[in-house]
Design a protein around this motif. Structure first.
Motif, PDB file in Angstrom:
ATOM      1  N   ARG A   1       7.967 -11.604 -16.312  1.00 34.66           N
ATOM      2  CA  ARG A   1       9.199 -10.681 -16.867  1.00 34.66           C
ATOM      3  C   ARG A   1      10.407 -11.446 -16.661  1.00 34.66           C
ATOM      4  N   TRP A   2      10.664 -12.211 -15.829  1.00 33.97           N
ATOM      5  CA  TRP A   2      11.811 -12.961 -15.665  1.00 33.97           C
ATOM      6  C   TRP A   2      11.745 -14.023 -16.873  1.00 33.97           C
ATOM      7  N   PHE A   3      10.784 -14.755 -16.984  1.00 36.44           N
ATOM      8  CA  PHE A   3      10.691 -16.027 -17.852  1.00 36.44           C
ATOM      9  C   PHE A   3      10.595 -15.332 -19.123  1.00 36.44           C
ATOM     10  N   ALA A   4       9.832 -14.469 -19.282  1.00 37.68           N
ATOM     11  CA  ALA A   4       9.932 -13.909 -20.600  1.00 37.68           C
ATOM     12  C   ALA A   4      11.421 -13.499 -21.143  1.00 37.68           C
ATOM     13  N   SER A   5      12.131 -12.875 -20.230  1.00 38.61           N
ATOM     14  CA  SER A   5      13.518 -12.616 -20.430  1.00 38.61           C
ATOM     15  C   SER A   5      14.203 -13.835 -20.958  1.00 38.61           C
ATOM     16  N   GLN A   6      13.838 -15.044 -20.311  1.00 37.09           N
ATOM     17  CA  GLN A   6      14.401 -16.477 -20.630  1.00 37.09           C
ATOM     18  C   GLN A   6      13.993 -17.209 -21.844  1.00 37.09           C
ATOM     19  N   GLY A   7      12.986 -16.282 -22.622  1.00 37.47           N
ATOM     20  CA  GLY A   7      12.410 -16.814 -23.608  1.00 37.47           C
ATOM     21  C   GLY A   7      11.230 -18.015 -23.416  1.00 37.47           C
TER      22      GLY A   7
ATOM     23  N   LEU B   1       8.474  -2.429  -5.316  1.00 33.22           N
ATOM     24  CA  LEU B   1       8.354  -1.502  -6.403  1.00 33.22           C
ATOM     25  C   LEU B   1       8.594  -2.246  -7.723  1.00 33.22           C
ATOM     26  N   GLU B   2       9.255  -3.325  -7.805  1.00 37.60           N
ATOM     27  CA  GLU B   2       9.276  -3.983  -8.836  1.00 37.60           C
ATOM     28  C   GLU B   2       8.081  -4.805  -9.254  1.00 37.60           C
ATOM     29  N   GLU B   3       7.370  -5.085  -8.457  1.00 42.78           N
ATOM     30  CA  GLU B   3       6.029  -6.047  -8.695  1.00 42.78           C
ATOM     31  C   GLU B   3       5.041  -4.982  -9.326  1.00 42.78           C
ATOM     32  N   GLN B   4       4.938  -3.747  -8.436  1.00 45.00           N
ATOM     33  CA  GLN B   4       4.074  -2.794  -8.992  1.00 45.00           C
ATOM     34  C   GLN B   4       4.565  -1.764 -10.251  1.00 45.00           C
ATOM     35  N   GLY B   5       5.749  -2.172 -10.658  1.00 43.91           N
ATOM     36  CA  GLY B   5       6.258  -1.094 -11.726  1.00 43.91           C
ATOM     37  C   GLY B   5       6.035   0.240 -11.221  1.00 43.91           C
ATOM     38  N   ALA B   6       6.327   0.679  -9.985  1.00 45.23           N
ATOM     39  CA  ALA B   6       6.145   1.936  -9.540  1.00 45.23           C
ATOM     40  C   ALA B   6       7.287   2.960  -9.824  1.00 45.23           C
ATOM     41  N   ASP B   7       8.274   2.697 -10.609  1.00 41.53           N
ATOM     42  CA  ASP B   7       9.364   3.366 -10.897  1.00 41.53           C
ATOM     43  C   ASP B   7       9.066   4.829 -11.478  1.00 41.53           C
ATOM     44  N   GLU B   8       7.973   4.872 -12.403  1.00 44.93           N
ATOM     45  CA  GLU B   8       7.359   5.647 -13.228  1.00 44.93           C
ATOM     46  C   GLU B   8       6.529   6.676 -12.370  1.00 44.93           C
ATOM     47  N   GLN B   9       6.111   5.975 -11.252  1.00 43.57           N
ATOM     48  CA  GLN B   9       4.822   6.804 -10.281  1.00 43.57           C
ATOM     49  C   GLN B   9       5.686   7.511  -9.020  1.00 43.57           C
TER      50      GLN B   9
ATOM     51  N   LYS C   1       5.440 -24.624 -18.270  1.00 41.26           N
ATOM     52  CA  LYS C   1       5.862 -24.786 -16.862  1.00 41.26           C
ATOM     53  C   LYS C   1       4.719 -23.733 -16.220  1.00 41.26           C
ATOM     54  N   VAL C   2       4.435 -24.531 -14.920  1.00 42.32           N
ATOM     55  CA  VAL C   2       3.418 -23.822 -13.641  1.00 42.32           C
ATOM     56  C   VAL C   2       4.361 -23.102 -12.641  1.00 42.32           C
ATOM     57  N   ILE C   3       4.116 -21.837 -12.775  1.00 47.52           N
ATOM     58  CA  ILE C   3       5.048 -21.243 -11.738  1.00 47.52           C
ATOM     59  C   ILE C   3       3.865 -20.461 -10.430  1.00 47.52           C
ATOM     60  N   GLY C   4       4.144 -21.057  -9.292  1.00 48.63           N
ATOM     61  CA  GLY C   4       3.673 -20.150  -8.049  1.00 48.63           C
ATOM     62  C   GLY C   4       4.297 -19.164  -7.547  1.00 48.63           C
ATOM     63  N   THR C   5       3.739 -17.753  -7.234  1.00 52.29           N
ATOM     64  CA  THR C   5       4.403 -16.680  -6.785  1.00 52.29           C
ATOM     65  C   THR C   5       3.461 -15.693  -6.072  1.00 52.29           C
ATOM     66  N   LYS C   6       4.266 -14.909  -5.062  1.00 48.65           N
ATOM     67  CA  LYS C   6       3.438 -13.857  -4.687  1.00 48.65           C
ATOM     68  C   LYS C   6       3.790 -12.614  -5.889  1.00 48.65           C
ATOM     69  N   TYR C   7       4.455 -12.930  -6.654  1.00 45.93           N
ATOM     70  CA  TYR C   7       5.050 -11.777  -7.396  1.00 45.93           C
ATOM     71  C   TYR C   7       4.828 -12.004  -8.999  1.00 45.93           C
ATOM     72  N   PRO C   8       3.584 -12.170  -9.530  1.00 47.04           N
ATOM     73  CA  PRO C   8       3.312 -12.554 -10.914  1.00 47.04           C
ATOM     74  C   PRO C   8       3.955 -11.654 -12.090  1.00 47.04           C
TER      75      PRO C   8
ATOM     76  N   ASP D   1       0.831  -1.226   0.254  1.00 46.62           N
ATOM     77  CA  ASP D   1       0.050   0.091  -0.066  1.00 46.62           C
ATOM     78  C   ASP D   1       0.810   1.322   0.061  1.00 46.62           C
ATOM     79  N   VAL D   2       2.130   1.233   0.093  1.00 47.30           N
ATOM     80  CA  VAL D   2       3.017   2.337   0.322  1.00 47.30           C
ATOM     81  C   VAL D   2       2.918   3.327  -0.956  1.00 47.30           C
ATOM     82  N   CYS D   3       3.085   2.602  -2.083  1.00 45.79           N
ATOM     83  CA  CYS D   3       2.758   3.459  -3.290  1.00 45.79           C
ATOM     84  C   CYS D   3       1.569   4.049  -3.603  1.00 45.79           C
TER      85      CYS D   3
END
Length: 219
Positions: free
Chosen positions: A123-129, A73-81, A111-118, A53-55
């Motif tokens: 983004r990371w798996f996309a960077s791995q193709g 910040l990474e999960e919310q893409g808050a760098d521009e905000q 692959k199926v990936i579980g995470t709190k940070y979708p 909730d900080v941002c």
């Protein structure tokens, strides 16, 4: 008075010593009991919130500054905000990809990936193709591969103990995460002097702490 949204819990506990090094009386914060809004003298007001909730508080102008983990910040893409002012270098941990030791990463199926940070995971798996299926999990992410809900997880680890206890192994290391001081862009213009005074005090406190640690190592 500067209003600061501070992430409750681990980030809060690591931030208090830095404030104390700036000669700010933190006793009201230490003795807060169940209060969520705490004044530190007449200069600072601390608002204790969840990291997610900080941002939101910053974007809506409810606070001037925020202290939050860079994972949020990474999960919310808050760098521009919001404007990042300082890496506080506390609460250090790391994003990892982990799975059971017998999982075959080379198998061709999706692959199926579980995470709190979708968003971070995608983004990371996309960077791995890789195109993966993401399952968002609010609770103990380590359960996902153990129960067959997911093949692997993207999560944070500080020591790796929880992974080892649950018989999971790290497949890859992602970004290092630390707490950051961030600002509402409007407040940064309207309260520039006050904000940068505190920022500089925190930076000096970090440098002094580093020098003390270095002396202890060399003595």
């Amino acid at each position: 008075m500067l209003r600061i949204a501070l992430t409750k819990g681990r980030v809060e506990k690591k931030f208090i010593p830095l404030l104390q090094r700036c000669n700010i009386d933190c006793q009201p914060l230490i003795d807060k009991q169940r209060r969520l809004i705490i004044n530190l003298g007449d200069q600072y007001q601390i608002i204790l919130v969840k990291g997610e909730d900080v941002c939101t508080y910053l974007r809506k102008g409810a606070v001037d500054l925020g202290v939050v983990g860079s994972d949020v910040l990474e999960e919310q893409g808050a760098d521009e905000q919001v404007n990042e002012l300082l890496d506080l270098n506390t609460g250090r941990c790391q994003f990892i990809v982990a799975s059971k030791s017998d999982f075959d990463w080379n198998q061709p199926r999706r692959k199926v990936i579980g995470t709190k940070y979708p968003n971070v995971a995608r983004r990371w798996f996309a960077s791995q193709g890789e195109d993966v299926e993401i399952i968002k999990i609010a609770g103990s992410v380590e359960l996902a591969p153990l129960t067959g809900l997911a093949d692997a997880i993207v999560d944070l680890t500080e020591t790796g103990t929880t992974l080892r206890v649950n018989h999971l192994v790290v497949h890859d290391w992602l970004d290092v995460i630390t707490s950051r001081l961030v600002a509402n862009p409007v407040a940064l213009k309207q309260k520039r002097d006050e904000i940068f005074t505190l920022t500089n005090q925190l930076r000096q406190a970090m440098e002094e702490e580093y020098d003390e640690d270095l002396r202890k190592v060399t003595e």
